[in-house]
Write an enzyme that holds these catalytic residues in place. Structure first.
Site, mmCIF file in Angstrom:
data_model
loop_
_atom_site.group_PDB
_atom_site.id
_atom_site.type_symbol
_atom_site.label_atom_id
_atom_site.label_comp_id
_atom_site.label_asym_id
_atom_site.label_seq_id
_atom_site.Cartn_x
_atom_site.Cartn_y
_atom_site.Cartn_z
ATOM 1 N N ASP A 187 -0.776 -7.562 5.639
ATOM 2 C CA ASP A 187 0.147 -6.425 5.559
ATOM 3 C C ASP A 187 -0.252 -5.512 4.400
ATOM 4 O O ASP A 187 -0.276 -5.942 3.244
ATOM 5 C CB ASP A 187 1.579 -6.928 5.374
ATOM 6 N N HIS A 239 7.290 5.130 0.395
ATOM 7 C CA HIS A 239 7.977 3.844 0.240
ATOM 8 C C HIS A 239 7.574 3.198 -1.093
ATOM 9 O O HIS A 239 8.434 2.762 -1.865
ATOM 10 C CB HIS A 239 7.615 2.916 1.405
ATOM 11 N N GLU A 252 11.576 -3.642 7.709
ATOM 12 C CA GLU A 252 10.620 -2.628 7.264
ATOM 13 C C GLU A 252 9.992 -1.971 8.483
ATOM 14 O O GLU A 252 9.486 -2.659 9.373
ATOM 15 C CB GLU A 252 9.530 -3.255 6.362
ATOM 16 N N GLU A 265 7.167 -0.351 10.291
ATOM 17 C CA GLU A 265 5.712 -0.330 10.117
ATOM 18 C C GLU A 265 5.008 -0.166 11.457
ATOM 19 O O GLU A 265 5.591 -0.356 12.516
ATOM 20 C CB GLU A 265 5.218 -1.656 9.496
ATOM 21 N N ASP A 307 8.597 -5.786 9.621
ATOM 22 C CA ASP A 307 8.296 -6.847 8.649
ATOM 23 C C ASP A 307 9.615 -7.242 7.967
ATOM 24 O O ASP A 307 9.964 -6.724 6.915
ATOM 25 C CB ASP A 307 7.276 -6.300 7.644
ATOM 26 N N ARG A 336 15.087 -9.605 0.417
ATOM 27 C CA ARG A 336 14.847 -8.956 -0.881
ATOM 28 C C ARG A 336 15.212 -9.833 -2.068
ATOM 29 O O ARG A 336 14.610 -9.715 -3.144
ATOM 30 C CB ARG A 336 15.643 -7.646 -0.951
ATOM 31 N N GLN A 361 12.442 -12.289 -2.444
ATOM 32 C CA GLN A 361 11.260 -11.537 -2.873
ATOM 33 C C GLN A 361 11.291 -11.237 -4.371
ATOM 34 O O GLN A 361 10.303 -11.419 -5.080
ATOM 35 C CB GLN A 361 11.196 -10.226 -2.070
ATOM 36 N N LYS A 387 8.855 -13.092 3.225
ATOM 37 C CA LYS A 387 8.316 -12.325 4.351
ATOM 38 C C LYS A 387 7.894 -13.213 5.507
ATOM 39 O O LYS A 387 7.745 -12.732 6.628
ATOM 40 C CB LYS A 387 7.073 -11.555 3.890
ATOM 41 N N THR A 417 8.127 -11.805 11.681
ATOM 42 C CA THR A 417 7.627 -10.433 11.786
ATOM 43 C C THR A 417 7.662 -10.096 13.274
ATOM 44 O O THR A 417 7.106 -10.837 14.079
ATOM 45 C CB THR A 417 6.172 -10.325 11.275
ATOM 46 N N GLU A 465 15.586 1.009 0.520
ATOM 47 C CA GLU A 465 15.512 2.418 0.129
ATOM 48 C C GLU A 465 16.793 3.173 0.473
ATOM 49 O O GLU A 465 17.286 3.960 -0.327
ATOM 50 C CB GLU A 465 14.323 3.088 0.827
#
Ligand code: CA
Length: 418
Positions: free
Chosen positions: A122, A129, A194, A196, A228, A232, A235, A248, A252, A362
């Site tokens: 990834d 971002h 996410e 992507e 993805d 958080r 993470q 993660k 996915t 975000e």
């Protein structure tokens, strides 16, 4: 690569659904996937999406088996030949009589992962971002010094890449709340998505032999949508010093249809426009004809209380600082061997406006400001029962609009932590 007869916007198919202006699969798209008829005990096999139908590749004598890795390995000439054949067989009305029996209505089909993914990497190419996330931690200096020199990535986990529609179990993990003296183990409370793109690789390279940037696109079979999923809180606690790990690797989600670079030819864009002070890419990442892709990406959310999903964001793949070719060339630049079916994620693709942000992290400014949904509902992060639905579409004057179907997944409650 150049435009050819398969891109002709006037081309029509004898498959009626392919001529509906709303379809994502007009005859100019022809993406590849793996399917079988629902409720039948038959072997999954290769097919191509055409309107609301799937055309069995076996009708062309192409026996892919239950994964497309072999076809991916065959390379651009083979893909182009098959595309050209499909375009003719599905457009010329005389073929209808003999070929209609090889169609399966999509609503009667079950779709599978299109390739066996040996490795998944990834990237972090979404510069807006990276900047927005960086600002949460380093307001004065959001981008790290290497960002504009090197396409940053981490090695992800291939085993948990799933096809659209597969439920996602909320992960348990270790997190340390800011005010707690020690970490706790339990369900993630900051589950995110996410937005992507995923690049599915075609022919690989021998170990020790890099891929030149000018050749890199010959190694890309096609493009899928990719979510993805990210925890958080896990993470934040685990990512230093070696990067993402369990935050993660629990899931996915990718879309089931691989849209080839040839199908995307009308929707290629100039590479990301660098600011005057930005470094030029190093020679091994530079190619005068290098291009990005212009794909509008939308994330929709359907909570358990909603009948219809609401749109959370609309961004575009043009906001990637690095091109697909740069990602491939960089990945192989140390001699690392890439293989057919490998998956390269773009990184989260966000724009600069609030409506274009590709993650809840975000949209909520790091979990500080909840977003308002319809009917008085609010979200900071994903709740159990929420369904995240990623969609992608290409539109341009003078070209037939094509789409990507979707990468969809619903969040199930965590399993007991112990
Ligand atoms: Ca990511």
């Amino acid at each position: 690569m150049a435009l050819n007869a398969t891109h002709d916007p006037e081309l029509r198919s004898w498959v009626e659904g392919a001529n509906d202006p709303a379809t994502e699969f007009p005859i100019q798209n022809l993406p590849f996937g793996i399917f079988r008829k629902k409720g039948k005990n038959e072997r999954p096999r290769g097919g191509v999406a055409i309107g609301d139908q799937i055309f069995d590749l076996a009708a062309l004598g192409l026996e892919t088996g239950p994964i497309l890795n072999g076809f991916a390995a065959a390379g651009p000439h083979a893909w182009a030949e098959v595309r050209k054949g499909l375009s003719q067989f599905l457009s010329v009305k005389n073929y209808r009589k003999n070929l209609a029996k090889h169609l399966t209505p999509m609503r009667q089909a079950e779709l599978f992962l299109p390739v066996a993914i040996g490795d998944y990497t990834d990237f972090y190419a979404g510069i807006h971002h990276a900047t927005t996330i960086g600002k949460l931690f380093r307001p004065d200096n959001p981008l790290l010094p290497n960002y504009k020199w090197v396409p940053i990535a981490y090695h992800g986990r291939a085993s948990s890449v799933v096809v659209s529609g597969t439920p996602v179990v909320r992960p348990n993990g270790q997190a340390k709340p800011p005010d707690a003296p020690a970490p706790v183990f339990g369900p993630s409370r900051r589950l995110d998505y996410e937005v992507e793109l995923g690049f599915v690789l075609g022919p690989g390279n021998a170990l020790g032999k890099p891929i030149q940037i000018g050749e890199a696109e010959k190694h890309i079979f096609g493009v899928v949508l990719m979510n993805d999923w990210s925890a958080r809180d896990l993470q934040a606690w685990e990512y230093q010093p070696l990067g993402p790990f369990l935050a993660k690797s629990f899931a996915t989600t990718i879309s089931p249809w691989i849209v080839t670079l040839e199908a995307l030819e009308p929707f290629r864009s100039a590479p990301f426009e660098r600011e005057p002070g930005d470094p030029r890419p190093l020679a091994y990442l530079s190619h005068e004809k290098d291009r990005g892709v212009d794909i509008a990406l939308e994330m929709h959310l359907r909570t358990a209380a909603m009948k219809k999903p609401v749109r959370l964001s609309r961004g575009n793949a043009r906001d990637a600082y690095w091109t697909p070719a740069q990602m491939v060339a960089h990945h192989a630049s140390n001699g690392c061997n890439l293989r057919p079916g490998d998956l390269l994620g773009s990184g989260t693709l966000s724009g600069t406006t609030p409506g274009s942000l590709g993650s809840l992290m975000e949209l909520t400014s790091g979990g500080r400001t909840a977003i308002e949904l319809s009917g008085g509902q609010k979200r900071m992060f994903l709740e159990d029962g929420d369904e995240a639905i990623l969609r992608g579409r290409c539109e341009r004057d003078g070209a037939a609009s094509i789409g990507f179907a979707e990468a969809r997944g619903r969040v199930l409650p965590a399993r007991p932590a112990r």
